[in-house]
Write a protein that holds these residues in place. Structure first.
Motif, PDB file in Angstrom:
ATOM      1  N   GLY A 150       0.909  -0.997  -0.132  1.00 20.05           N
ATOM      2  CA  GLY A 150      -0.169   0.342   0.185  1.00 20.05           C
ATOM      3  C   GLY A 150       1.033   1.594   0.425  1.00 20.05           C
ATOM      4  O   GLY A 150       0.850   2.111  -1.008  1.00 20.05           O
ATOM      5  N   LEU A 151       1.762   1.389   0.481  1.00 20.12           N
ATOM      6  CA  LEU A 151       2.400   2.072   1.419  1.00 20.12           C
ATOM      7  C   LEU A 151       3.524   2.981  -0.407  1.00 20.12           C
ATOM      8  O   LEU A 151       3.886   3.707  -0.777  1.00 20.12           O
ATOM      9  N   GLU A 152       4.364   1.652  -0.799  1.00 20.26           N
ATOM     10  CA  GLU A 152       4.813   2.146  -2.232  1.00 20.26           C
ATOM     11  C   GLU A 152       3.853   2.009  -3.518  1.00 20.26           C
ATOM     12  O   GLU A 152       4.257   2.872  -4.232  1.00 20.26           O
ATOM     13  N   GLY A 153       2.084   1.772  -3.542  1.00 21.73           N
ATOM     14  CA  GLY A 153       1.959   3.058  -4.457  1.00 21.73           C
ATOM     15  C   GLY A 153       1.345   4.294  -3.786  1.00 21.73           C
ATOM     16  O   GLY A 153       0.370   4.799  -4.866  1.00 21.73           O
ATOM     17  N   THR A 154       1.358   4.959  -2.359  1.00 23.21           N
ATOM     18  CA  THR A 154       1.250   6.138  -2.041  1.00 23.21           C
ATOM     19  C   THR A 154       1.393   7.131  -3.123  1.00 23.21           C
ATOM     20  O   THR A 154       0.931   7.733  -3.350  1.00 23.21           O
ATOM     21  N   PRO A 155       2.840   7.069  -3.576  1.00 25.11           N
ATOM     22  CA  PRO A 155       3.708   8.685  -3.706  1.00 25.11           C
ATOM     23  C   PRO A 155       2.915   8.686  -5.699  1.00 25.11           C
ATOM     24  O   PRO A 155       2.598   9.848  -6.251  1.00 25.11           O
ATOM     25  N   ALA A 156       2.253   7.344  -6.029  1.00 30.79           N
ATOM     26  CA  ALA A 156       1.646   7.653  -7.719  1.00 30.79           C
ATOM     27  C   ALA A 156       0.079   7.976  -7.171  1.00 30.79           C
ATOM     28  O   ALA A 156      -0.073   9.559  -7.539  1.00 30.79           O
ATOM     29  N   PHE A 157      -0.700   8.253  -6.166  1.00 31.47           N
ATOM     30  CA  PHE A 157      -1.487   8.754  -5.572  1.00 31.47           C
ATOM     31  C   PHE A 157      -1.270  10.192  -5.809  1.00 31.47           C
ATOM     32  O   PHE A 157      -1.851  11.047  -5.499  1.00 31.47           O
ATOM     33  N   MET A 158      -0.288  10.474  -4.575  1.00 28.25           N
ATOM     34  CA  MET A 158      -0.249  11.713  -4.596  1.00 28.25           C
ATOM     35  C   MET A 158       0.293  13.277  -5.442  1.00 28.25           C
ATOM     36  O   MET A 158       0.050  13.672  -5.471  1.00 28.25           O
ATOM     37  N   ALA A 159       1.181  11.835  -6.467  1.00 27.24           N
ATOM     38  CA  ALA A 159       1.312  12.533  -7.247  1.00 27.24           C
ATOM     39  C   ALA A 159       0.212  12.526  -8.371  1.00 27.24           C
ATOM     40  O   ALA A 159       0.287  14.125  -8.415  1.00 27.24           O
ATOM     41  N   ALA A 160      -0.685  12.557  -8.498  1.00 27.06           N
ATOM     42  CA  ALA A 160      -1.667  12.480  -8.815  1.00 27.06           C
ATOM     43  C   ALA A 160      -2.912  13.814  -8.524  1.00 27.06           C
ATOM     44  O   ALA A 160      -3.194  14.646  -9.087  1.00 27.06           O
ATOM     45  N   MET A 161      -2.940  13.426  -6.797  1.00 27.94           N
ATOM     46  CA  MET A 161      -3.557  14.816  -6.785  1.00 27.94           C
ATOM     47  C   MET A 161      -2.760  16.103  -6.593  1.00 27.94           C
ATOM     48  O   MET A 161      -3.478  17.577  -6.625  1.00 27.94           O
ATOM     49  N   LEU A 162      -1.581  16.342  -6.806  1.00 20.13           N
ATOM     50  CA  LEU A 162      -0.604  18.000  -6.455  1.00 20.13           C
ATOM     51  C   LEU A 162      -0.626  17.810  -8.866  1.00 20.13           C
ATOM     52  O   LEU A 162      -1.100  18.945  -8.845  1.00 20.13           O
ATOM     53  N   ARG A 163      -0.815  16.800  -9.253  1.00 14.97           N
ATOM     54  CA  ARG A 163      -1.248  17.433 -11.067  1.00 14.97           C
ATOM     55  C   ARG A 163      -2.161  18.307 -10.915  1.00 14.97           C
ATOM     56  O   ARG A 163      -2.220  18.861 -11.716  1.00 14.97           O
ATOM     57  N   HIS A 164      -2.976  17.186 -10.444  1.00 15.32           N
ATOM     58  CA  HIS A 164      -4.779  18.326 -10.516  1.00 15.32           C
ATOM     59  C   HIS A 164      -4.242  19.324  -9.343  1.00 15.32           C
ATOM     60  O   HIS A 164      -5.569  19.975  -9.438  1.00 15.32           O
ATOM     61  N   ASP A 165      -3.530  19.522  -8.545  1.00 18.24           N
ATOM     62  CA  ASP A 165      -3.769  20.906  -7.960  1.00 18.24           C
ATOM     63  C   ASP A 165      -5.186  21.240  -7.123  1.00 18.24           C
ATOM     64  O   ASP A 165      -5.614  21.555  -6.614  1.00 18.24           O
ATOM     65  N   LEU A 166      -5.569  18.911  -6.242  1.00 15.47           N
ATOM     66  CA  LEU A 166      -6.339  18.816  -4.823  1.00 15.47           C
ATOM     67  C   LEU A 166      -5.918  18.985  -4.066  1.00 15.47           C
ATOM     68  O   LEU A 166      -6.599  19.019  -3.212  1.00 15.47           O
ATOM     69  N   ILE A 167      -4.651  19.435  -3.558  1.00 13.20           N
ATOM     70  CA  ILE A 167      -4.359  19.869  -1.967  1.00 13.20           C
ATOM     71  C   ILE A 167      -4.069  20.818  -1.715  1.00 13.20           C
ATOM     72  O   ILE A 167      -3.929  21.653  -2.202  1.00 13.20           O
ATOM     73  N   GLU A 168      -5.052  21.161  -0.789  1.00 14.31           N
ATOM     74  CA  GLU A 168      -5.055  22.318  -0.230  1.00 14.31           C
ATOM     75  C   GLU A 168      -4.159  22.140   1.424  1.00 14.31           C
ATOM     76  O   GLU A 168      -4.761  21.563   2.000  1.00 14.31           O
ATOM     77  N   SER A 169      -3.610  23.065   1.710  1.00 16.72           N
ATOM     78  CA  SER A 169      -3.632  23.117   3.482  1.00 16.72           C
ATOM     79  C   SER A 169      -4.909  23.921   4.253  1.00 16.72           C
ATOM     80  O   SER A 169      -5.756  24.521   3.873  1.00 16.72           O
ATOM     81  N   PHE A 170      -5.059  23.278   5.730  1.00 21.26           N
ATOM     82  CA  PHE A 170      -6.474  24.224   6.146  1.00 21.26           C
ATOM     83  C   PHE A 170      -5.714  24.309   7.375  1.00 21.26           C
ATOM     84  O   PHE A 170      -5.286  23.865   7.801  1.00 21.26           O
ATOM     85  N   THR A 171      -6.503  25.216   8.003  1.00 16.51           N
ATOM     86  CA  THR A 171      -6.991  25.533   9.308  1.00 16.51           C
ATOM     87  C   THR A 171      -8.043  25.108  10.556  1.00 16.51           C
ATOM     88  O   THR A 171      -8.715  25.017   9.500  1.00 16.51           O
ATOM     89  N   LEU A 172      -8.320  24.192  11.474  1.00  9.64           N
ATOM     90  CA  LEU A 172      -8.932  23.585  11.894  1.00  9.64           C
ATOM     91  C   LEU A 172      -9.527  24.464  13.395  1.00  9.64           C
ATOM     92  O   LEU A 172      -8.259  23.891  14.011  1.00  9.64           O
ATOM     93  N   ASP A 173     -10.259  25.504  13.279  1.00 11.13           N
ATOM     94  CA  ASP A 173     -10.246  25.887  15.603  1.00 11.13           C
ATOM     95  C   ASP A 173     -11.568  25.091  15.528  1.00 11.13           C
ATOM     96  O   ASP A 173     -12.205  25.285  14.893  1.00 11.13           O
ATOM     97  N   VAL A 174     -11.023  24.509  17.428  1.00  6.61           N
ATOM     98  CA  VAL A 174     -12.168  23.703  17.716  1.00  6.61           C
ATOM     99  C   VAL A 174     -12.338  24.706  18.770  1.00  6.61           C
ATOM    100  O   VAL A 174     -11.491  24.500  19.748  1.00  6.61           O
ATOM    101  N   GLU A 175     -13.247  24.943  19.131  1.00  3.08           N
ATOM    102  CA  GLU A 175     -14.265  25.670  20.665  1.00  3.08           C
ATOM    103  C   GLU A 175     -14.412  24.521  21.763  1.00  3.08           C
ATOM    104  O   GLU A 175     -15.270  23.976  20.631  1.00  3.08           O
ATOM    105  N   LEU A 176     -14.815  23.947  22.835  1.00  2.00           N
ATOM    106  CA  LEU A 176     -14.709  23.146  23.000  1.00  2.00           C
ATOM    107  C   LEU A 176     -15.844  23.220  24.256  1.00  2.00           C
ATOM    108  O   LEU A 176     -16.355  24.711  24.617  1.00  2.00           O
ATOM    109  N   ASP A 177     -17.010  22.000  24.561  1.00  2.00           N
ATOM    110  CA  ASP A 177     -17.723  22.865  25.552  1.00  2.00           C
ATOM    111  C   ASP A 177     -17.289  23.735  26.699  1.00  2.00           C
ATOM    112  O   ASP A 177     -17.961  24.395  27.137  1.00  2.00           O
ATOM    113  N   ASP A 178     -15.988  23.348  27.023  1.00  2.00           N
ATOM    114  CA  ASP A 178     -15.670  24.131  28.163  1.00  2.00           C
ATOM    115  C   ASP A 178     -15.216  25.432  28.143  1.00  2.00           C
ATOM    116  O   ASP A 178     -14.520  26.502  28.652  1.00  2.00           O
TER     117      ASP A 178
END
Length: 240
Positions: A150-178
């Motif tokens: 599975g890990l051997e196949g990951t680079p091809a998947f990631m290359a396809a994601m980058l080639r189609h510009d599908l990857i973006e950074s994100f920030t998640l702000d979480v406010e808890l009940d307290d």
């Protein structure tokens, strides 16, 4: 420091492996590596995001928790009094303390003798009295090979994601009940708007390469952040 050695039925006949789940066994990690063929199983319980490894390469990971405190230590919200509170444990966790190594061109099972799971007094046996492998070790060998492939196949998947510009950074702000605030940064996800805008040729390319289903598994897994937040709220309410 890890102490990786080639596993054999002479030197390691008496070894046993503790298969429980606990922070003391090395399970208190915020995420672990996963791979596209595992996404369907992973997304049922965990968010799948992307994280840069030590070499700066993006890799998919299954998230188990958030950073907490000023020291930004991550925690595993699926650990619950000696058990893993989900029906699927990612293979990169299940395989501990074993790993794949090479003897020339041949892939061989190695073990980290200094891993806290390795014991001599209790746990799963690795070898039978006659020297053959136990069902447990056979299962681990299968896990290791699936993980390796599975890990051997990951680079091809990631290359396809980058080639189609599908990857973006994100920030998640979480406010808890307290009222406490937690921020998740340093991770990446699929840009759903760009995914929806792909033309038929691009979608066909991803489908033929086997990448399209894993992409949608990543998108579906985003809803699992709600579960992580609920788990953290319960942990804070319990005073942990």
């Amino acid at each position: 420091m890890p102490n990786h050695v080639l596993l054999n039925n002479i030197d390691h006949k008496a070894l046993r492996v503790d298969t429980g789940h606990d922070a003391a066994l090395g399970d208190d990690v915020m995420f672990t590596v996963t791979f596209p063929a595992e996404f369907r199983s992973v997304q049922a319980h965990y968010p799948i995001v992307f994280h840069k490894d030590a070499q700066g390469e993006l890799q998919p990971v299954a998230m188990f928790g958030f950073y907490q405190g000023k020291d930004r230590q991550g925690s595993n919200l699926f650990l619950d009094e000696g058990r893993w509170d989900a029906t699927y444990v990612p293979l990169a966790i299940e395989r501990q303390p074993f790993l794949i190594g090479r003897d020339g061109e041949q892939l061989m099972v190695h073990i980290d003798l200094d891993h806290p799971r390795v014991r001599s007094d209790r746990g799963e046996m690795l070898f039978r009295d006659q020297g053959g492998t136990t069902d447990y070790l056979d299962r681990i060998t299968s896990v290791l090979m699936t993980l390796h492939d599975g890990l051997e196949g990951t680079p091809a998947f990631m290359a396809a994601m980058l080639r189609h510009d599908l990857i973006e950074s994100f920030t998640l702000d979480v406010e808890l009940d307290d009222g406490s605030l937690n921020r998740l940064v340093g991770f990446y996800t699929i840009n759903e708007e760009r995914l929806r805008a792909l033309d038929a040729a691009a979608l066909d390319e991803l489908h033929r390469a086997g990448h399209l289903e894993p992409v949608y598994m990543v998108v579906a897994s985003v809803s699992r952040f709600r579960d992580l937040i609920a788990r953290m709220n319960r942990r804070h309410a319990a005073g942990h």
